[in-house]
Design a protein around this motif. Structure first.
Motif, PDB file in Angstrom:
ATOM      1  N   LEU A 158      -8.048   9.644  10.550  1.00 20.40           N
ATOM      2  CA  LEU A 158      -8.731   8.744   9.625  1.00 20.40           C
ATOM      3  C   LEU A 158      -7.817   7.590   9.248  1.00 20.40           C
ATOM      4  N   THR A 159      -6.571   7.897   8.941  1.00 17.82           N
ATOM      5  CA  THR A 159      -5.616   6.856   8.547  1.00 17.82           C
ATOM      6  C   THR A 159      -5.394   5.864   9.681  1.00 17.82           C
ATOM      7  N   LYS A 162      -5.541   7.667   2.615  1.00 21.01           N
ATOM      8  CA  LYS A 162      -4.160   8.093   2.377  1.00 21.01           C
ATOM      9  C   LYS A 162      -3.236   6.887   2.212  1.00 21.01           C
ATOM     10  N   LEU A 163      -3.472   5.845   2.992  1.00 19.29           N
ATOM     11  CA  LEU A 163      -2.741   4.587   2.860  1.00 19.29           C
ATOM     12  C   LEU A 163      -3.751   3.531   2.418  1.00 19.29           C
ATOM     13  N   PRO A 164      -3.714   3.080   1.176  1.00 22.42           N
ATOM     14  CA  PRO A 164      -4.769   2.206   0.658  1.00 22.42           C
ATOM     15  C   PRO A 164      -4.672   0.750   1.127  1.00 22.42           C
ATOM     16  N   VAL A 165      -4.713   0.573   2.445  1.00 24.03           N
ATOM     17  CA  VAL A 165      -4.610  -0.776   3.025  1.00 24.03           C
ATOM     18  C   VAL A 165      -5.884  -1.579   2.780  1.00 24.03           C
ATOM     19  N   THR A 166      -7.028  -0.914   2.804  1.00 21.55           N
ATOM     20  CA  THR A 166      -8.285  -1.615   2.537  1.00 21.55           C
ATOM     21  C   THR A 166      -8.285  -2.186   1.125  1.00 21.55           C
ATOM     22  N   ALA A 212       0.849  -1.192   0.000  1.00 20.83           N
ATOM     23  CA  ALA A 212       0.000   0.000   0.000  1.00 20.83           C
ATOM     24  C   ALA A 212       0.885   1.243   0.000  1.00 20.83           C
ATOM     25  N   LEU A 213       0.755   2.055  -1.043  1.00 23.32           N
ATOM     26  CA  LEU A 213       1.600   3.240  -1.215  1.00 23.32           C
ATOM     27  C   LEU A 213       0.740   4.494  -1.129  1.00 23.32           C
ATOM     28  N   GLY A 214       1.048   5.349  -0.147  1.00 22.39           N
ATOM     29  CA  GLY A 214       0.256   6.543   0.077  1.00 22.39           C
ATOM     30  C   GLY A 214       0.724   7.746  -0.708  1.00 22.39           C
TER      31      GLY A 214
END
Length: 287
Positions: A229-230, A183-187, A8-10
């Protein structure tokens, strides 16, 4: 069963060029990546990795480009805010052109040029590693996952910082910076099948800069909201993958969003951050 590692790249503008250094270091360490998701500038660097581009050549290319000149953005936050306000007044008087059918905003043309170069003008159909881009619907606030069509089009939508660049038309929607909603697309990488995650966060961190003006206070508020949020999204992701997540934060907080004159330092910071966490990353890979 070996874990499926999702990357995951923010976002972070110029700071996010640290992702390139991180990817180079991961390749050199032969860390297997099963899928990639990117927000904002992280989407651009992730796309290069996904198509199998020579990342060291990308590093050399970026070292030769004057990105501030190419994108026509200032490395001064105050100056860029002044430009945003000026554009807003002009659009209020003249009306917005980006909403017009078949509109081709010149500011987006500059992004298209850069991201077409970084992705070799390829499409999602050409990726060697499953890849997704996160953007935000500017009208509804919804998170939008882009995984088809031209890569440069999706990346531009994800990197279109509101006020600085026009929203990007996409299938009846107008899209902007994906970092607003994730911001960090972990989902996203979990949705792609990842069972373990390496998340690289090159975004601005609250508390790392002095707050001396009202503009500083405004920007600090935005950073704080984004951080909360992150953190919530990371906690949910951690639960879903059973704690198998590593969050890496390269030392780039001192670089401004459009401080592209520090490209070399940002890339090196990305490399250093992976080296510092390599033992943890290998433990994650081994399950």
């Amino acid at each position: 069963m070996e874990p499926r590692i999702g990357l995951a790249l923010g976002g972070g503008g110029a700071r996010a060029l640290a992702h390139l250094g991180a990817l180079i270091a991961l390749e050199e360490a032969q860390i297997p990546i099963c899928c990639i998701a990117g927000s904002s500038m992280g989407a651009a660097i992730g796309a290069s990795k996904a198509i199998g581009a020579d990342l060291k050549k990308i590093e050399s290319l970026l070292g030769c480009l004057d990105l501030n000149d190419l994108l026509q953005v200032s490395d001064s936050t105050l100056r860029e805010v002044q430009r945003v306000l000026g554009r807003g007044v002009m659009e209020y008087v003249r009306g917005s052109t980006w909403r017009e059918e078949d509109a081709k905003p010149q500011d987006l043309a500059r992004l298209y040029e850069l991201f077409s170069l970084l992705t070799a003008n390829k499409s999602f159909d050409d990726v060697l590693t499953p890849f997704a881009v996160i953007a935000t619907d500017v009208e509804t606030g919804e998170r939008v996952t882009l995984d088809r069509g031209k890569l440069y089009h999706a990346v531009t939508a994800s990197a279109a910082v509101p006020g600085v660049f026009s929203p990007v038309a996409w299938e009846g929607r107008f899209l902007v910076d994906g970092g607003i909603v994730e911001k960090l697309p972990v989902t996203a990488v979990i949705e792609m099948g990842a069972t373990a995650i390496i998340a690289v966060d090159a975004g601005a961190q609250p508390g790392r800069r002095a707050v001396e003006t009202r503009l500083d206070a405004l920007l600090q508020t935005q950073r704080t909201t984004s951080q909360h949020l992150t953190q919530h999204q990371l906690e949910r992701a951690r639960e879903r993958v059973g704690g198998r997540i590593i969050v890496i934060r390269p030392e780039v907080a001192w670089i401004t969003m459009f401080g592209f004159e520090h490209t070399e330092e940002a890339i090196q910071a990305g490399k250093d951050s992976i080296q510092a966490h390599l033992d943890q990353i290998r433990e994650l890979v081994e399950g």
